[in-house]
Design an enzyme around this catalytic site. Structure first.
Site, PDB file in Angstrom:
ATOM      1  N   ASP A 165      54.507  -1.953   9.344  1.00 23.09           N
ATOM      2  CA  ASP A 165      53.643  -2.492   8.286  1.00 23.09           C
ATOM      3  C   ASP A 165      54.209  -2.105   6.918  1.00 23.09           C
ATOM      4  OD1 ASP A 165      50.729  -3.577   7.651  1.00 23.09           O
ATOM      5  OD2 ASP A 165      51.113  -1.879   6.310  1.00 23.09           O
TER       6      ASP A 165
ATOM      7  N   LYS B 180      52.748  -8.029   2.781  1.00 20.16           N
ATOM      8  CA  LYS B 180      51.524  -8.449   2.091  1.00 20.16           C
ATOM      9  C   LYS B 180      51.819  -9.038   0.716  1.00 20.16           C
ATOM     10  CE  LYS B 180      49.544  -4.445   4.373  1.00 20.16           C
ATOM     11  NZ  LYS B 180      50.448  -3.293   4.226  1.00 20.16           N
TER      12      LYS B 180
ATOM     13  N   HIS C  52      46.900  -9.017   0.182  1.00 22.41           N
ATOM     14  CA  HIS C  52      46.739  -7.554   0.146  1.00 22.41           C
ATOM     15  C   HIS C  52      45.335  -7.134  -0.309  1.00 22.41           C
ATOM     16  CE1 HIS C  52      49.378  -3.710  -0.343  1.00 22.41           C
ATOM     17  NE2 HIS C  52      48.181  -3.406   0.106  1.00 22.41           N
TER      18      HIS C  52
ATOM     19  N   TYR D  29      54.480  -1.704  -2.015  1.00 22.90           N
ATOM     20  CA  TYR D  29      54.930  -0.364  -1.634  1.00 22.90           C
ATOM     21  C   TYR D  29      56.309  -0.044  -2.211  1.00 22.90           C
ATOM     22  CZ  TYR D  29      51.172  -0.826   1.815  1.00 22.90           C
ATOM     23  OH  TYR D  29      49.973  -1.042   2.420  1.00 22.90           O
TER      24      TYR D  29
HETATM   25  P1  NDP Z   1      47.358   7.534   7.238  1.00 20.73           P
HETATM   26  O1  NDP Z   1      45.916   7.545   7.524  1.00 20.73           O
HETATM   27  O2  NDP Z   1      48.277   6.873   8.179  1.00 20.73           O
HETATM   28  O3  NDP Z   1      47.797   9.047   7.029  1.00 20.73           O
HETATM   29  C1  NDP Z   1      49.082   9.385   6.619  1.00 20.73           C
HETATM   30  C2  NDP Z   1      49.105  10.881   6.308  1.00 20.73           C
HETATM   31  O4  NDP Z   1      48.891  11.619   7.507  1.00 20.73           O
HETATM   32  C3  NDP Z   1      50.422  11.320   5.736  1.00 20.73           C
HETATM   33  O5  NDP Z   1      50.167  12.320   4.778  1.00 20.73           O
HETATM   34  C4  NDP Z   1      51.152  11.894   6.949  1.00 20.73           C
HETATM   35  O6  NDP Z   1      52.054  12.903   6.540  1.00 20.73           O
HETATM   36  C5  NDP Z   1      50.027  12.469   7.759  1.00 20.73           C
HETATM   37  N1  NDP Z   1      50.262  12.424   9.214  1.00 20.73           N
HETATM   38  C6  NDP Z   1      50.811  11.439   9.943  1.00 20.73           C
HETATM   39  N2  NDP Z   1      50.761  11.712  11.259  1.00 20.73           N
HETATM   40  C7  NDP Z   1      50.174  12.917  11.370  1.00 20.73           C
HETATM   41  C8  NDP Z   1      49.837  13.735  12.462  1.00 20.73           C
HETATM   42  N3  NDP Z   1      50.098  13.365  13.726  1.00 20.73           N
HETATM   43  N4  NDP Z   1      49.247  14.939  12.211  1.00 20.73           N
HETATM   44  C9  NDP Z   1      48.988  15.328  10.942  1.00 20.73           C
HETATM   45  N5  NDP Z   1      49.256  14.571   9.855  1.00 20.73           N
HETATM   46  C10 NDP Z   1      49.848  13.381  10.068  1.00 20.73           C
HETATM   47  O7  NDP Z   1      47.576   6.985   5.757  1.00 20.73           O
HETATM   48  P2  NDP Z   1      47.916   5.634   4.997  1.00 20.73           P
HETATM   49  O8  NDP Z   1      46.912   5.500   3.919  1.00 20.73           O
HETATM   50  O9  NDP Z   1      49.348   5.642   4.658  1.00 20.73           O
HETATM   51  O10 NDP Z   1      47.626   4.455   6.034  1.00 20.73           O
HETATM   52  C11 NDP Z   1      48.546   4.010   6.990  1.00 20.73           C
HETATM   53  C12 NDP Z   1      49.181   2.684   6.599  1.00 20.73           C
HETATM   54  O11 NDP Z   1      48.201   1.665   6.449  1.00 20.73           O
HETATM   55  C13 NDP Z   1      49.877   2.691   5.236  1.00 20.73           C
HETATM   56  O12 NDP Z   1      51.060   3.447   5.228  1.00 20.73           O
HETATM   57  C14 NDP Z   1      50.027   1.221   5.006  1.00 20.73           C
HETATM   58  O13 NDP Z   1      51.096   0.707   5.762  1.00 20.73           O
HETATM   59  C15 NDP Z   1      48.666   0.709   5.505  1.00 20.73           C
HETATM   60  N6  NDP Z   1      47.657   0.595   4.424  1.00 20.73           N
HETATM   61  C16 NDP Z   1      47.231  -0.660   4.059  1.00 20.73           C
HETATM   62  C17 NDP Z   1      46.324  -0.821   3.033  1.00 20.73           C
HETATM   63  C18 NDP Z   1      45.888  -2.187   2.627  1.00 20.73           C
HETATM   64  O14 NDP Z   1      45.292  -2.318   1.541  1.00 20.73           O
HETATM   65  N7  NDP Z   1      46.111  -3.199   3.420  1.00 20.73           N
HETATM   66  C19 NDP Z   1      45.778   0.327   2.309  1.00 20.73           C
HETATM   67  C20 NDP Z   1      46.238   1.598   2.799  1.00 20.73           C
HETATM   68  C21 NDP Z   1      47.124   1.705   3.834  1.00 20.73           C
HETATM   69  P3  NDP Z   1      53.596  12.919   7.025  1.00 20.73           P
HETATM   70  O15 NDP Z   1      54.231  11.675   6.482  1.00 20.73           O
HETATM   71  O16 NDP Z   1      54.129  14.164   6.382  1.00 20.73           O
HETATM   72  O17 NDP Z   1      53.574  12.978   8.514  1.00 20.73           O
HETATM   73  C1  1BO Z   2      47.416  -0.325  -3.577  1.00 24.42           C
HETATM   74  C2  1BO Z   2      48.083  -0.389  -2.248  1.00 24.42           C
HETATM   75  C3  1BO Z   2      47.294   0.350  -1.240  1.00 24.42           C
HETATM   76  C4  1BO Z   2      48.014   0.498   0.041  1.00 24.42           C
HETATM   77  O1  1BO Z   2      48.063  -0.704   0.759  1.00 24.42           O
END
Ligand code: NDP
Ligand code: 1BO
Length: 322
Positions: free
Chosen positions: A55, A88, A121, A60
């Site tokens: 994704d 997106k 998005h 991003y």
């Molecule tokens: P997540 O809920 O996936 O959490 C990510 C965080 O958790 C990072 O800090 C990561 O750190 C940590 N992490 C990952 N795996 C573990 C684990 N097993 N144990 C402990 N900590 C962990 O966050 P996001 O907000 O990034 O959501 C995921 C994805 O969703 C985004 O990256 C994006 O692709 C999508 N998204 C889409 C949106 C939209 O508007 N459509 C909005 C927000 C997100 P580390 O990297 O150090 O492991």
């Molecule tokens: C503003 C972008 C949030 C993550 O999709």
């Protein structure tokens, strides 16, 4: 309904069937805030973790890195048709004439000929160069029907296999469904035990729109620390799993695909080991009962201007449905 398939490494990888007939792998790698490390994360996920779903988004700023990761993974023998790549359409491109050029730019950055899924998005149009928080005139009218027609044209021209939306409400989805010739295959929404968003999940299920749960672990900086939540931790210990795995599995058991982000190779691989066990009903219900339900991604800093509108509060953004 979930379907079991196997990756070339023999790993059981579930997927969900979309309205279009295509399958979306149940767990994907999120790449928001992955920056220059996105290439390594994508290679780790695809080659070592058995992921088949990535994704990303124009916003991003990591599509080039993601594309390089996909290319490297394909050099190890993975085929494009085995992968599911989502991107997106950002808010500045939310007018009909900007949709196709935006997609072409995304394909170029990713070095791909087509996307498996292209999502709107956020359902709010932003002026190019808009500030955070937005100034007067930064948030503009959004021609939903005109933009959707162009998204449909991309699908008709096979540049994208599926189209969908993110961050919609029931009100906005109902509006879209009134004129859509192609029903969105996917609605991507924030969902985790701290923000279940059952209303949207039920609405999408009723309309056969698949839901992808974003921020399944509670998101990143400034997010909700579900990894250390007492209930999550208790269940993880009991099942001999990690809190991350319990959170991913919770989303899968609700029938959503899930896209955890990680840059850490061990966590990337851990987050997808969720297919040969279940969260027992009692524990699943305990996760469904976590209080203090609250969005992390409420959109306030990007779209709310308290004095000039058009959205003067977070409640305005979400059509007062929460
Ligand atoms: P997540 O809920 O996936 O959490 C990510 C965080 O958790 C990072 O800090 C990561 O750190 C940590 N992490 C990952 N795996 C573990 C684990 N097993 N144990 C402990 N900590 C962990 O966050 P996001 O907000 O990034 O959501 C995921 C994805 O969703 C985004 O990256 C994006 O692709 C999508 N998204 C889409 C949106 C939209 O508007 N459509 C909005 C927000 C997100 P580390 O990297 O150090 O492991
Ligand atoms: C503003 C972008 C949030 C993550 O999709």
């Amino acid at each position: 309904m979930a379907h079991a398939t196997f990756t070339s490494e023999g790993q059981n990888m579930e997927s969900f069937r979309l309205l279009s007939g295509h399958k979306i792998p149940a767990v994907g790698l999120g790449t928001w805030r992955s920056g220059s490390q996105a290439t390594h994360a994508v290679v780790t996920a695809l080659v070592e973790g058995g992921y088949r779903h990535i994704d990303t988004a124009w916003e991003y700023g990591d599509q080039r890195e993601v594309g390089q990761g996909i290319k490297r993974a394909m050099h190890t023998g993975l085929e494009r048709r085995d992968l599911f790549v989502t991107s997106k359409l950002w808010c500045t491109e939310l007018s009909p004439e900007r949709v196709r050029p935006a997609l072409q730019n995304t394909l170029k950055e990713l070095q791909l000929e087509y996307l498996d899924l292209y999502l709107i998005h956020w359902p709010f149009r932003l002026r190019e160069g808009a500030s955070k928080p937005p100034k007067a005139g930064d948030v503009l009218d959004f021609d939903m029907e005109g933009v959707w027609r162009e998204m449909e044209n991309l699908a008709k021209d096979n540049l994208v296999r599926n189209i969908g939306v993110c961050n919609f409400t029931v009100t906005k989805l109902n509006k879209l469904l009134e004129f859509a010739e192609l029903i969105p295959s996917v609605c991507q929404m924030e969902m985790h035990p701290g923000w279940r968003n059952d209303t949207m999940l039920e609405f999408c299920k009723k309309n056969e729109i698949h839901v992808t749960a974003y921020s399944p672990l509670g998101s990143q900086e400034g997010g909700r620390d579900l990894i250390h939540d007492q209930t999550v931790d208790r269940i993880a210990k009991k099942l001999n799993k990690t809190p991350g795995q319990v959170l991913v599995k919770w989303g899968l058991q609700r029938g959503t695909s899930v896209i955890p982000k990680s840059l850490n190779p061990e966590r990337i691989k851990e987050n997808i080991k969720v297919f040969d066990w279940v969260i027992p009903e009692k524990d699943f219900q305990a996760l469904n009962s976590i209080t203090d339900q609250k969005r992390v991604m409420d959109g306030e800093d990007i779209f709310v201007n308290k004095t000039e509108g058009p959205f003067r509060s977070v409640a305005d953004l979400w059509d007062h449905e929460d």
